[in-house]
Write a protein that holds these residues in place. Structure first.
Motif, PDB file in Angstrom:
ATOM      1  N   UNK A  23       0.840  -1.199   0.000  1.00 27.37           N
ATOM      2  CA  UNK A  23       0.000   0.000   0.000  1.00 27.37           C
ATOM      3  C   UNK A  23       0.873   1.247   0.000  1.00 27.37           C
ATOM      4  N   UNK A  24       1.893   1.227   0.888  1.00 27.39           N
ATOM      5  CA  UNK A  24       2.758   2.402   1.031  1.00 27.39           C
ATOM      6  C   UNK A  24       3.398   2.771  -0.294  1.00 27.39           C
ATOM      7  N   UNK A  25       3.979   1.773  -0.994  1.00 26.31           N
ATOM      8  CA  UNK A  25       4.687   2.142  -2.219  1.00 26.31           C
ATOM      9  C   UNK A  25       3.703   2.596  -3.298  1.00 26.31           C
ATOM     10  N   UNK A  26       2.537   1.937  -3.401  1.00 19.94           N
ATOM     11  CA  UNK A  26       1.528   2.398  -4.366  1.00 19.94           C
ATOM     12  C   UNK A  26       1.083   3.823  -4.058  1.00 19.94           C
ATOM     13  N   UNK A  27       0.767   4.066  -2.795  1.00 21.61           N
ATOM     14  CA  UNK A  27       0.259   5.379  -2.389  1.00 21.61           C
ATOM     15  C   UNK A  27       1.294   6.471  -2.614  1.00 21.61           C
ATOM     16  N   UNK A  28       2.554   6.168  -2.267  1.00 21.07           N
ATOM     17  CA  UNK A  28       3.602   7.190  -2.404  1.00 21.07           C
ATOM     18  C   UNK A  28       3.832   7.527  -3.877  1.00 21.07           C
ATOM     19  N   UNK A  29       3.815   6.505  -4.729  1.00 16.51           N
ATOM     20  CA  UNK A  29       3.982   6.751  -6.163  1.00 16.51           C
ATOM     21  C   UNK A  29       2.864   7.634  -6.710  1.00 16.51           C
ATOM     22  N   UNK A  30       1.639   7.313  -6.347  1.00 18.25           N
ATOM     23  CA  UNK A  30       0.506   8.116  -6.808  1.00 18.25           C
ATOM     24  C   UNK A  30       0.632   9.536  -6.286  1.00 18.25           C
ATOM     25  N   UNK A  31       1.056   9.676  -5.025  1.00 15.87           N
ATOM     26  CA  UNK A  31       1.147  10.996  -4.405  1.00 15.87           C
ATOM     27  C   UNK A  31       2.139  11.876  -5.159  1.00 15.87           C
ATOM     28  N   UNK A  32       3.242  11.302  -5.614  1.00 10.52           N
ATOM     29  CA  UNK A  32       4.256  12.090  -6.326  1.00 10.52           C
ATOM     30  C   UNK A  32       3.654  12.686  -7.602  1.00 10.52           C
ATOM     31  N   UNK A  33       2.964  11.835  -8.369  1.00 10.23           N
ATOM     32  CA  UNK A  33       2.358  12.311  -9.629  1.00 10.23           C
ATOM     33  C   UNK A  33       1.306  13.375  -9.344  1.00 10.23           C
ATOM     34  N   UNK A  34       0.451  13.109  -8.341  1.00 14.28           N
ATOM     35  CA  UNK A  34      -0.616  14.078  -8.032  1.00 14.28           C
ATOM     36  C   UNK A  34      -0.013  15.395  -7.561  1.00 14.28           C
ATOM     37  N   UNK A  35       1.067  15.331  -6.763  1.00 13.52           N
ATOM     38  CA  UNK A  35       1.675  16.560  -6.260  1.00 13.52           C
ATOM     39  C   UNK A  35       2.148  17.440  -7.410  1.00 13.52           C
ATOM     40  N   UNK A  36       2.847  16.812  -8.370  1.00 13.44           N
ATOM     41  CA  UNK A  36       3.357  17.586  -9.502  1.00 13.44           C
ATOM     42  C   UNK A  36       2.223  18.238 -10.275  1.00 13.44           C
ATOM     43  N   UNK A 221       0.368  13.433 -19.589  1.00  7.90           N
ATOM     44  CA  UNK A 221      -0.438  14.482 -20.196  1.00  7.90           C
ATOM     45  C   UNK A 221      -0.847  15.508 -19.145  1.00  7.90           C
ATOM     46  N   UNK A 222      -1.211  14.985 -17.963  1.00  6.35           N
ATOM     47  CA  UNK A 222      -1.626  15.892 -16.889  1.00  6.35           C
ATOM     48  C   UNK A 222      -0.459  16.753 -16.414  1.00  6.35           C
ATOM     49  N   UNK A 223       0.781  16.307 -16.691  1.00 10.91           N
ATOM     50  CA  UNK A 223       1.942  17.092 -16.270  1.00 10.91           C
ATOM     51  C   UNK A 223       2.243  18.233 -17.239  1.00 10.91           C
ATOM     52  N   UNK A 224       1.504  18.302 -18.328  1.00  8.89           N
ATOM     53  CA  UNK A 224       1.679  19.368 -19.319  1.00  8.89           C
ATOM     54  C   UNK A 224       1.712  20.756 -18.692  1.00  8.89           C
ATOM     55  N   UNK A 225       0.755  21.074 -17.819  1.00 12.75           N
ATOM     56  CA  UNK A 225       0.759  22.399 -17.201  1.00 12.75           C
ATOM     57  C   UNK A 225       2.065  22.698 -16.459  1.00 12.75           C
ATOM     58  N   UNK A 333      -8.590  13.378  -8.838  1.00 10.23           N
ATOM     59  CA  UNK A 333      -8.955  12.071  -8.297  1.00 10.23           C
ATOM     60  C   UNK A 333      -8.691  10.978  -9.323  1.00 10.23           C
ATOM     61  N   UNK A 334      -8.984  11.270 -10.574  1.00 16.14           N
ATOM     62  CA  UNK A 334      -8.761  10.277 -11.618  1.00 16.14           C
ATOM     63  C   UNK A 334      -7.263  10.001 -11.755  1.00 16.14           C
ATOM     64  N   UNK A 335      -6.448  11.068 -11.701  1.00 14.92           N
ATOM     65  CA  UNK A 335      -4.998  10.887 -11.774  1.00 14.92           C
ATOM     66  C   UNK A 335      -4.522  10.042 -10.601  1.00 14.92           C
ATOM     67  N   UNK A 336      -5.005  10.359  -9.421  1.00  9.64           N
ATOM     68  CA  UNK A 336      -4.656   9.623  -8.211  1.00  9.64           C
ATOM     69  C   UNK A 336      -5.000   8.142  -8.366  1.00  9.64           C
TER      70      UNK A 336
END
Lengths: 577, 577
Positions: A23-36, A221-225, A333-336
């Protein structure tokens, strides 16, 4: 309080107990992408709400943690969203001047009020109130809001001043100032817009063709901005374009979210009460539909009332930490979810990432041009604009079409608060209107069967002295008198009628008004020498009728089936009065 | 316009064509009795509305003639009535000082506005709007109004000054001034009250025992107020009691109704808009129920929309001839009917009688004590006070009880406008609440039959993989999401479910929101490997669904009957996803 009950109010106790390294590694990976992805989005929505950019970061930190504790969705990402930010700007614009301390305090107060309302609705289990926002009204409202938001950002692309909460105001204001357009700002804005549109339309298919998975391609694609933000910031800084009149974000304090207090002034609270309610309801509806869509994919369960508590806590947290109203956002949420978040802990890690950004990255965004933020907003909200709901509604029913059309028009012309209120009130009125004139079919027996059907659609046997009407609606105050009118009208035109049978197979409820109407109808028909009977009354309705004197006062009988009614009444016809 | 169409808008063309000498004598006889009864009543209700006594006579003359031309009831008598007069006083009390010219003009304006609204509602066939006043709300409102009216007249019985539109205001005001009570006024008031109560309770049975018919005994009983008026006027005049501080009517101009004009001031109209709407609706509801009760006795027909035109014309007439808002009154209409009125011409003759009274009798009522008028009002309205609706509603349903209780309390505590508005809004909210959480029963097959019943009430066969839910309500925006929640909640708790069948035999309509919810449900169940089916969909609902893509996107099928559904799904079970 039992552990089970406590776990209902604190979903973290359920998922937290089984939290694993996986869970931790999945959650942390998602968090990095969402943060950016969230950094530019948070800055942009703060600008949309009329607040300094750091408010957007603050509004994404504490709320996301509170939602992780109290919310039931495992993938929902809470923070500023476009429509709620627009509603915030519209609500606060009426009570304070943008850029003042009063404006920021009003934003805190609005978040606090909205959070308190959501908490109260959640605890009192009033989540059903959000149902009064019909889908067509929400669709129309979001489309119109998208247009208002996009148009409101055009000033930043042009580098001019303009203001207004409605389409006419914005159009007039833009037209009056378009002469002051700053060409450098316009160039940056147009390039950013073009790039972001290309990222959304062209990059994703390209990445897919290069063999990237759906999730990763979507995330990139979401990182475009972020790319647009970095590139334009560097250009503005390197070429010294701020001195050429390009509007920039400017100095942003490097700090964790501050502790703040909303205002408790009764006058301010009074002014913000209705906007806070509308924001709560719109925010909740937007959030719950995202949460349910994502939960269904993993056969997880969303508790709408507990969701209100989660969102309420998030908004209260926003009001105490320098934020503004927040809710669960669709894109984040979808990105997450796509990035593989397993539990709400992903949200907490995102909060840590954003906290680091608030402390470490804020000096770097000094030269970020407002035009870039405006471009990210415009591209994001134009995907919300979807007029197809008008065509869908038109084909399906005129009432739904009217609700959508009125919501869109009033939102554009009179602003978000009037728009959403008008939509809700109109759809309730239309629903009441439709049930107030229910379908009432005169029925007869299909020869050789015990089935009774509409005499205008089928070839059926009837008896001139026995009038049978099937009522295709529950009977309540809004249609009780209509039924009286229809029956009395029918029998005064047809003097041979001696028996009236109301076939109640589709009557799910009879309220006290309808009961009194039935009593009056029985008495009035009695005055004309006609008996009133009921047939096929449902169990729960019959239980309720049995508690009153209605059945003893009824001039006729209650028959189990329509066939019983006709057989009995034909066998023992009543003599003329 | 054809003759038939013209006759619909001018009912006088129908009954006028066949008017006979017999009709004339019946109508004239009824008119005489009604005229005698109306003189004190008109004066009293003018006082209740805060207007000079002659306004009550004026309000009974022109309106009655206009109603005779446009109305559809043959027995309805139109003029000032207690509840509407109270609402008039409450509405105008907020915008003008009693006794001033502005007050009288506001009354004309209120009547004109209310008349215009009724005309518009009638022409646009919006009579159904009145249905949103549920029976319990009307009953509660009339009871509370009766209490407010009676309490408001106590000052005239005591001969003191007092004011207020609500129970607390009136109570405080009366308590503060009770020390100034005029003993002579009090004596006259109490004697009048005792006499009028005796007439109502004791005289009618006495006359019946003497062998008088029901109608005549009733009519003579209704003449009691005239006797009280004559006797107390003579006493006050003969003993010179006006000099002893007894409040009297004073000089009343002897004149036919004057031509007047309402105000067209936008500010005043703005303030009176809501009160005018409430008066229109309350007045219409009161009038139509009287009209329908009397019409049914002779198998005559009332057209609600044409009634609005008749009442609207009457109110416009009131505003042009020195009156105030009017409607069809219960007691006067019953007297008119009992006294043998055949056609609306009886109303016109009553108008002539009242016209003669306005010219010839007004000098005689100079010494009429206000206490007598107050006594007639108190005795009349106390018959409206009936708390039994509370008990009836409590036994029938808590929702109806809540609507009555809130209407009574808010009317007493916050006044008539807030009271009736609160009642309407609450009953709509409660109705929406009830339909927003519809009864959804899980059903199974009764062994050996093709009938499907609630599994909690009957001993039925079910299949663990097939979940069948019967929805006992039309599906619309307020309950669409609830259905989603119930279904998703049920299947997430029970992982063996592979097929969900929604049995739609009691679903009378599906709106666009509900359709989108069904689509979302189908998709979400699909994500869980579950198919969604419908069964027993009604014809009109199916017609509408067939116009959309729903049926092609639906993961399952639509079955004619529940039996077909279970048979087909058992025969071809789906493999686990």
């Amino acid at each position: 309080m039992t552990a089970a009950r406590l776990a209902r109010y604190l979903p973290i106790l359920t998922w937290g107990r089984t939290y694993s390294r996986g869970n931790l590694s999945n959650d942390a990976g998602a968090a990095l992408i969402v943060t950016i992805m969230l950094i530019p989005q948070s800055l942009a929505y703060a600008m949309l709400a009329g607040l300094p950019p750091e408010a957007g970061l603050y509004a994404s930190i504490a709320p996301i943690i509170l939602y992780a504790i109290f919310g039931t969705s495992r993938a929902l990402a809470v923070g500023p969203v476009a429509v709620v930010s627009l509603m915030t700007a519209a609500a606060i614009g009426g009570v304070a001047e943008q850029g003042t301390m009063g404006y920021a305090v009003a934003a805190l107060t609005l978040a606090g009020l909205s959070g308190a309302m959501m908490l109260a609705m959640g605890v009192l289990r009033l989540g059903f109130l959000a149902n009064f926002l019909s889908h067509p009204v929400v669709a129309g409202f979001i489309t119109a809001s998208g247009i208002l938001i996009a148009l409101g950002q055009v000033k930043h692309i042009l580098g001019i001043a303009a203001s207004g909460d409605t389409l006419p105001e914005l159009a007039v204001s833009l037209a009056a100032n378009v002469g002051q357009t700053n060409p450098v700002t316009l160039a940056i804005g147009c390039v950013a817009l073009a790039f972001l549109f290309w990222v959304r339309r062209g990059l994703n298919p390209l990445l897919r063709r290069w063999g990237l998975g759906v999730g990763l391609a979507g995330a990139l694609t979401k990182a475009g901005p972020v790319l647009a933000v970095v590139a334009t910031t560097v250009v503005v800084w390197g070429l010294g374009l701020a001195e050429r009149g390009v509007g920039i974000v400017g100095t942003v304090p490097a700090s964790l979210p501050p502790l703040t207090l909303p205002s408790f002034s009764p006058a301010l609270i009074g002014q913000l009460l209705l906007p806070a309610l509308l924001i709560s309801v719109i925010g909740f509806v937007e959030s719950i539909s995202v949460a349910q869509t994502l939960a269904a994919k993993k056969r997880q369960r969303i508790d709408p009332d507990q969701e209100l508590i989660g969102l309420g806590a998030a908004n209260v947290a926003a009001s105490l930490t320098g934020g503004f109203p927040v809710t669960g956002g669709f894109s984040r949420s979808v990105v997450n979810y796509d990035a593989g978040a397993d539990t709400p802990a992903a949200g907490a890690y995102t909060a840590v990432g954003l906290g680091i950004a608030a402390v470490a990255l804020t000096p770097l965004i000094h030269f970020l041009p407002n035009a870039t933020l405006a471009a990210t907003i415009i591209v994001a909200v134009l995907s919300l604009v979807d007029f197809s709901i008008l065509r869908t509604a038109w084909h399906y029913s005129r009432a739904d079409f009217a609700a959508v059309a009125v919501t869109i028009l009033t939102t554009l012309i009179a602003g978000v608060e009037v728009g959403v209120s008008a939509g809700v009130i109109l759809s309730i009125m239309l629903h009441l209107y439709q049930t107030s004139k229910p379908h009432i079919a005169e029925v007869g027996c299909i020869p050789g069967t015990q089935h009774f059907r509409n005499i205008t659609r089928h070839d059926v046997q009837t008896d001139a002295a026995i009038l049978t009407l099937r009522i295709d609606e529950s009977l309540y105050f809004a249609n009780a008198r209509y039924l009286e009118d229809v029956v009395l009208d029918r029998v005064t035109r047809d003097p041979v009628v001696r028996e009236v049978v109301l076939m109640c197979s589709a009557v799910n409820a009879i309220d006290l008004s309808a009961l009194e109407s039935l009593e009056a109808l029985s008495a009035r028909l009695g005055d004309m020498g006609i008996r009133l009977h009921l047939s096929e009354v449902k169990g729960p309705v019959m239980d309720r009728l049995a508690r009153t004197h209605f059945l003893t006062h009824l001039s006729g009988q209650v028959f189990q089936s329509q066939w019983d009614a006709v057989t009995a009444l034909r066998a023992a016809p009543r003599t003329a009065a």
